[in-house]
Design a protein around this motif. Structure first.
Motif, PDB file in Angstrom:
ATOM      1  N   GLY A  36     -27.695  -1.166   3.391  1.00  0.00           N
ATOM      2  CA  GLY A  36     -26.799  -0.077   2.844  1.00  0.00           C
ATOM      3  C   GLY A  36     -25.554   0.281   3.852  1.00  0.00           C
ATOM      4  N   ALA A  37     -25.570  -0.223   5.265  1.00  0.00           N
ATOM      5  CA  ALA A  37     -24.805   0.015   6.167  1.00  0.00           C
ATOM      6  C   ALA A  37     -23.246  -0.723   5.758  1.00  0.00           C
ATOM      7  N   VAL A  38     -22.194   0.123   6.184  1.00  0.00           N
ATOM      8  CA  VAL A  38     -20.816  -0.671   5.828  1.00  0.00           C
ATOM      9  C   VAL A  38     -20.803  -1.466   7.209  1.00  0.00           C
ATOM     10  N   THR A  39     -20.663  -2.688   7.121  1.00  0.00           N
ATOM     11  CA  THR A  39     -20.427  -3.642   8.286  1.00  0.00           C
ATOM     12  C   THR A  39     -19.024  -3.982   8.336  1.00  0.00           C
ATOM     13  N   ALA A  40     -17.977  -3.852   7.906  1.00  0.00           N
ATOM     14  CA  ALA A  40     -16.673  -4.234   7.990  1.00  0.00           C
ATOM     15  C   ALA A  40     -15.839  -3.438   6.758  1.00  0.00           C
ATOM     16  N   ALA A  41     -14.438  -2.980   7.270  1.00  0.00           N
ATOM     17  CA  ALA A  41     -13.601  -2.288   6.574  1.00  0.00           C
ATOM     18  C   ALA A  41     -12.182  -2.636   7.002  1.00  0.00           C
ATOM     19  N   THR A  42     -11.366  -2.807   5.924  1.00  0.00           N
ATOM     20  CA  THR A  42     -10.164  -3.203   6.235  1.00  0.00           C
ATOM     21  C   THR A  42      -9.223  -2.568   5.136  1.00  0.00           C
ATOM     22  N   MET A  43      -8.023  -2.380   5.512  1.00  0.00           N
ATOM     23  CA  MET A  43      -7.025  -1.562   4.512  1.00  0.00           C
ATOM     24  C   MET A  43      -6.125  -2.966   3.746  1.00  0.00           C
ATOM     25  N   GLN A  44      -6.416  -3.016   2.565  1.00  0.00           N
ATOM     26  CA  GLN A  44      -5.814  -4.019   1.652  1.00  0.00           C
ATOM     27  C   GLN A  44      -4.357  -3.630   1.380  1.00  0.00           C
ATOM     28  N   SER A  45      -4.076  -2.328   1.058  1.00  0.00           N
ATOM     29  CA  SER A  45      -2.641  -2.073   1.195  1.00  0.00           C
ATOM     30  C   SER A  45      -2.431  -0.540   1.257  1.00  0.00           C
ATOM     31  N   GLN A  46      -1.556  -0.198   1.609  1.00  0.00           N
ATOM     32  CA  GLN A  46      -1.229   1.282   1.718  1.00  0.00           C
ATOM     33  C   GLN A  46       0.377   1.508   1.722  1.00  0.00           C
ATOM     34  N   PRO A  47       0.911   3.033   1.752  1.00  0.00           N
ATOM     35  CA  PRO A  47       2.257   3.091   1.456  1.00  0.00           C
ATOM     36  C   PRO A  47       2.907   2.705   2.712  1.00  0.00           C
ATOM     37  N   GLU A  48       4.322   2.475   2.562  1.00  0.00           N
ATOM     38  CA  GLU A  48       5.256   1.923   3.654  1.00  0.00           C
ATOM     39  C   GLU A  48       5.163   3.237   4.797  1.00  0.00           C
ATOM     40  N   GLY A  49       5.110   2.896   5.908  1.00  0.00           N
ATOM     41  CA  GLY A  49       5.337   3.952   7.001  1.00  0.00           C
ATOM     42  C   GLY A  49       4.173   4.778   7.463  1.00  0.00           C
ATOM     43  N   VAL A  50       3.151   4.365   7.041  1.00  0.00           N
ATOM     44  CA  VAL A  50       1.839   5.221   7.122  1.00  0.00           C
ATOM     45  C   VAL A  50       1.374   4.807   8.809  1.00  0.00           C
ATOM     46  N   PRO A  51       1.316   6.071   9.414  1.00  0.00           N
ATOM     47  CA  PRO A  51       1.151   5.938  11.133  1.00  0.00           C
ATOM     48  C   PRO A  51      -0.217   5.145  11.091  1.00  0.00           C
ATOM     49  N   GLU A  52      -0.219   4.292  12.196  1.00  0.00           N
ATOM     50  CA  GLU A  52      -1.510   3.468  12.643  1.00  0.00           C
ATOM     51  C   GLU A  52      -2.857   4.262  12.740  1.00  0.00           C
ATOM     52  N   ALA A  53      -2.503   5.549  13.257  1.00  0.00           N
ATOM     53  CA  ALA A  53      -3.732   6.446  13.383  1.00  0.00           C
ATOM     54  C   ALA A  53      -4.350   6.919  12.363  1.00  0.00           C
ATOM     55  N   VAL A  54      -3.477   7.244  11.221  1.00  0.00           N
ATOM     56  CA  VAL A  54      -3.951   7.255   9.745  1.00  0.00           C
ATOM     57  C   VAL A  54      -4.629   6.370   9.246  1.00  0.00           C
ATOM     58  N   THR A  55      -4.460   5.253   9.305  1.00  0.00           N
ATOM     59  CA  THR A  55      -5.080   3.985   8.989  1.00  0.00           C
ATOM     60  C   THR A  55      -6.483   3.699   9.647  1.00  0.00           C
ATOM     61  N   GLN A  56      -6.365   3.949  11.046  1.00  0.00           N
ATOM     62  CA  GLN A  56      -7.491   3.693  11.688  1.00  0.00           C
ATOM     63  C   GLN A  56      -8.527   5.171  11.637  1.00  0.00           C
ATOM     64  N   CYS A  57      -7.996   6.318  11.355  1.00  0.00           N
ATOM     65  CA  CYS A  57      -8.862   7.120  10.659  1.00  0.00           C
ATOM     66  C   CYS A  57      -9.747   6.966   9.548  1.00  0.00           C
ATOM     67  N   LEU A  58      -8.966   6.460   8.567  1.00  0.00           N
ATOM     68  CA  LEU A  58      -9.584   6.295   7.476  1.00  0.00           C
ATOM     69  C   LEU A  58     -10.700   5.142   7.457  1.00  0.00           C
ATOM     70  N   LEU A  59     -10.300   4.045   8.147  1.00  0.00           N
ATOM     71  CA  LEU A  59     -11.209   2.934   8.511  1.00  0.00           C
ATOM     72  C   LEU A  59     -12.401   3.210   9.200  1.00  0.00           C
ATOM     73  N   SER A  60     -12.077   4.214  10.231  1.00  0.00           N
ATOM     74  CA  SER A  60     -13.389   4.696  10.798  1.00  0.00           C
ATOM     75  C   SER A  60     -14.218   5.473  10.296  1.00  0.00           C
ATOM     76  N   GLU A  61     -13.810   6.345   9.238  1.00  0.00           N
ATOM     77  CA  GLU A  61     -14.586   6.883   8.400  1.00  0.00           C
ATOM     78  C   GLU A  61     -15.395   6.300   7.533  1.00  0.00           C
ATOM     79  N   VAL A  62     -14.851   5.108   6.949  1.00  0.00           N
ATOM     80  CA  VAL A  62     -15.589   4.415   5.941  1.00  0.00           C
ATOM     81  C   VAL A  62     -16.626   3.662   6.713  1.00  0.00           C
ATOM     82  N   ARG A  63     -16.405   3.012   7.866  1.00  0.00           N
ATOM     83  CA  ARG A  63     -17.260   2.129   8.486  1.00  0.00           C
ATOM     84  C   ARG A  63     -18.541   3.000   8.990  1.00  0.00           C
ATOM     85  N   GLY A  64     -18.296   4.479   8.878  1.00  0.00           N
ATOM     86  CA  GLY A  64     -19.665   5.338   9.088  1.00  0.00           C
ATOM     87  C   GLY A  64     -20.456   5.395   7.676  1.00  0.00           C
TER      88      GLY A  64
END
Length: 86
Positions: A36-64
């Motif tokens: 049941g643990a999330v072992t990997a998370a990636t962003m497959q697509s996102q709006p143009e110009g999204v700051p990397e910090a936002v992407t990493q925040c989302l992925l970090s949350e999903v990994r938890g």
């Protein structure tokens, strides 16, 4: 779905400029292990110009995230997420 308010809160926090809001459609992909643990998370697509910090925040949350154990199988999920800014 119980974790979605955390994602929404992070994406709707005040930005330094109104144009900084990361609005649009995101597609997250994550892998759920048999336990049941999330072992990997990636962003497959996102709006143009999204700051990397936002992407990493989302992925970090999903990994938890944690799901119910599913036996011996691994599950790959593609999750679309639409976000509206302020």
């Amino acid at each position: 779905r119980a974790r979605m308010p955390v994602l929404r809160a992070g994406l709707t926090a005040p930005a330094s400029e109104p144009t900084d809001y990361p609005t649009g459609r995101y597609v997250l992909q994550f892998v759920i292990a048999p336990d049941g643990a999330v072992t990997a998370a990636t962003m497959q697509s996102q709006p143009e110009g999204v700051p990397e910090a936002v992407t990493q925040c989302l992925l970090s949350e999903v990994r938890g995230w944690r799901f119910a154990a599913v036996g011996d199988s691994v599950t790959v999920v593609r999750y679309p997420l639409s976000v509206r800014g302020g």
